[in-house]
Enzyme design. Sequence first.
Site, PDB file in Angstrom:
ATOM      1  CB  SER A   1      -0.953  -0.045   1.196  1.00 20.88           C
ATOM      2  OG  SER A   1      -1.957   0.923   1.073  1.00 20.88           O
TER       3      SER A   1
ATOM      4  CG  ASP B   1      -6.667  -2.195  -4.074  1.00 21.67           C
ATOM      5  OD1 ASP B   1      -7.364  -1.625  -3.217  1.00 21.67           O
ATOM      6  OD2 ASP B   1      -5.438  -2.315  -3.989  1.00 21.67           O
TER       7      ASP B   1
ATOM      8  CG  HIS C   1      -5.582  -2.463  -0.091  1.00 20.97           C
ATOM      9  ND1 HIS C   1      -4.859  -1.889  -1.114  1.00 20.97           N
ATOM     10  CD2 HIS C   1      -4.983  -2.030   1.058  1.00 20.97           C
ATOM     11  CE1 HIS C   1      -3.893  -1.136  -0.626  1.00 20.97           C
ATOM     12  NE2 HIS C   1      -3.946  -1.214   0.693  1.00 20.97           N
TER      13      HIS C   1
END
Length: 803
Positions: free
Chosen positions: A671, A744, A778
Amino acid sequence: MKLKVTFLLFLALGLTALAQENLSYQKPSKSILDLADYERAPSVSMDTKKEYMLLSYRNTYKTLDDLNQEELRLGGLRINPVINISSTVTYITNIKLRKIKDKTEIQVSGLPENPRISNVSWSPNDKKILFSHSTNTGVQLWVLDVAAAKATKLTEATVNANLGNPFSWFNDNETILVKMLPKNRAALLDAKKDLPTGPIISNANGSKSQNRTYPDMLKNKNDEINFENIITSELYKVNINGTATLFKTANTYAGESFSPDGNYLMLTTIQKPFSYIVPLSRFPLKSVVCDRNGTEIKTVNEVSLNEIMPKGFMAVRKGKREMSWRNDKQATLSYVVALDEGDQANKVDFRDEVFLWNAPFDGAATSLVKTPQRFSTVIWGNDNVAIISDEWYDTRNTKTYLINPSDLNQKPKVISDRNSQDIYSDPGNFETKKNQYNKYVLAIENDNAYRIGDGFTKDGQFPFIDEFNLKTLLPKRLYTSTYKDKKEDLLEIEDFKKGEILVQIQSKNDYPNYYFRNIKQKNSLTPITTFKNPFESIKNVSKEVIKYQRKDGVELSGTLYLPEGYDKVKKEKLPLLIWAYPAEYKDKKSAGQSNQNPNEFTFPYYGSFVYWVTKGYVVLDDASFPIIGEGTTEPNDNFMSQLVDNAEAAINAVDALGYINKKKVAIGGHSYGAFMVANLLTNSNLFACGIARSGAYNRTLTPFGFQSEQRNYWERPDVYNTMSPFMNADKMKTPMLLVHGEADNNPGTFTLQTERYFQALKGLGAPARMVILPKEAHSYVAKENILHLLWEQDQFLEKYLKN
């Protein structure tokens, strides 16, 4: 001619091979696989009196088939429309009970075949446990009799869990309020089959709004219709004997909350118009209070669509917010109203005002307190005691106050006034306990409250319990954990007079287990659980927290792992893997504090490099990467230089110990950590390669802020452009593995970010490899994808780092 055609065909095939690698799922090498493919210990939930313990078992990973279900993505939700529950749920597959004083686990009888359990909820008196079970066609409601350890089905597969937990206990311990699918529910529209009746149109009225880049928004009229369909429920009263009666007719129920005395119920419904640019949490809402029979008493709140928000993390919407029942009163609502119109740019003496409103709400609400900063939390105690907190992000300040709810002439007394990022000065959190209404309130004994603190210090972590006198406002230390070879978490005070507390103790090699400790009796420790270490193969690796300095004097730290048997005298030069995640601070002192404990159980998982300590690598995990902006300077004004300085300091610190080859260092992150990796490989020569997972690389695609950046692109285009690896892709020459989930769901980190960045790198001749993990969001959850990810990382590191 034939030769020419053959040559062209060969060339085309060759280019295809270079562009796309057709590879089936792979598994990592044995040393990594043995750690990754383990059996997860059960999670533990205890009743209030600590008589019974519920053990919940679930699979270590989901499967790709679990992710390959029908899914709707609407208003920020991800829903399985066949079952009517979130498609992201991780199910419990078995439950057992145990009397805490006994050692024998009891298998719960009567469970459904192949259980898929979620939404577990103890009854107010702890004698029953509700849970939902997802069948192939819908969600059922079940109840577990704790004493009998027997489960019973209460409803058919008609429960609507699309908005989360679908049921609430009445305070009689016999009746449950349940969201059910309407009997006349219409079929969902198929966007591929139903032709649109017109274009999609949105308007801007000239008002400024600073909205983040949200995923899974509504896109058209069909989405609106389907969204309303999936959130609409009928409310039923279901008895634990299985009888059910209609309580309220169909509506878009988004929240159900009983008053502490059980005589009132606040129902919140989602209203129209819906939005295409913000999630359902900012859709219009209406809150109505009913009596326990469902008769409407008063509309207590109406919230408009909130698409227009001022800039800044302390911006809030106008009107009543944070509306909830006061836990220490029979039926009193509390709520907050912004005195600065929700705009942090407005200069006012007080930011928020807290109000109290007594049932049946035929009179006006009364002001309780005004807060100089943005209201944060309240802990209700009794008629004369409550704890209020406020905060302000730009200064990182938080204050806690003692107030008297019955005497408004008494000014709030400041209990603490501190930097929220200064963990060494954290006084801890106030302990709560259940009152006569089964609601949690401040625990008060003889004018004393109690605080449990994490106990981070410059010398290590030593959790503590303080007795806090509500008259003198002075603390008295009751207990400090003195372990230096273990980590003790103080979870809950069970008996204030006897000094009994619930704790969890772990070490580098000892799995976290629960104990009762008596702080009034020396060495009085009673074990509750005995979970074993599932990672025996790394029990002998060296693990320590190292501390070092950045060249500007900022203190940094990281957890250093050395392979089993590594000779610290001969000091073989090994490759180094660094895993990190940047964090923003407003001062150097806070940035230099460490919350790492070398005695924390070593739990390897796909989100770190710890696996590779078994393959001859040195690993620096959770390395400090502070980005500091003091005074009027924002952290990102000097992001790049600080990023490189952090990396250089980490490498130099491990090199000074004599363990590594400085030419063989890799950096990894997920991330915002992936964003860090791309920037480091672009703007420094410190690393041989890097692994970036699920990141965002073009900040012009998140123009109204990202991470802790509050300014928009048009205010500081230089910051956005400089910090965007995509904008500087021509400078990136270091091998990089880019990984992203195909689906995501995190704001700003759309899969498109990796795809476009990889295209730029490929077009510019950079050595890069892109791996898109099918069906993943994610965070990654499917076993097939996670094992393949570990294989990809292993192959990449062997090629570009080790060899």
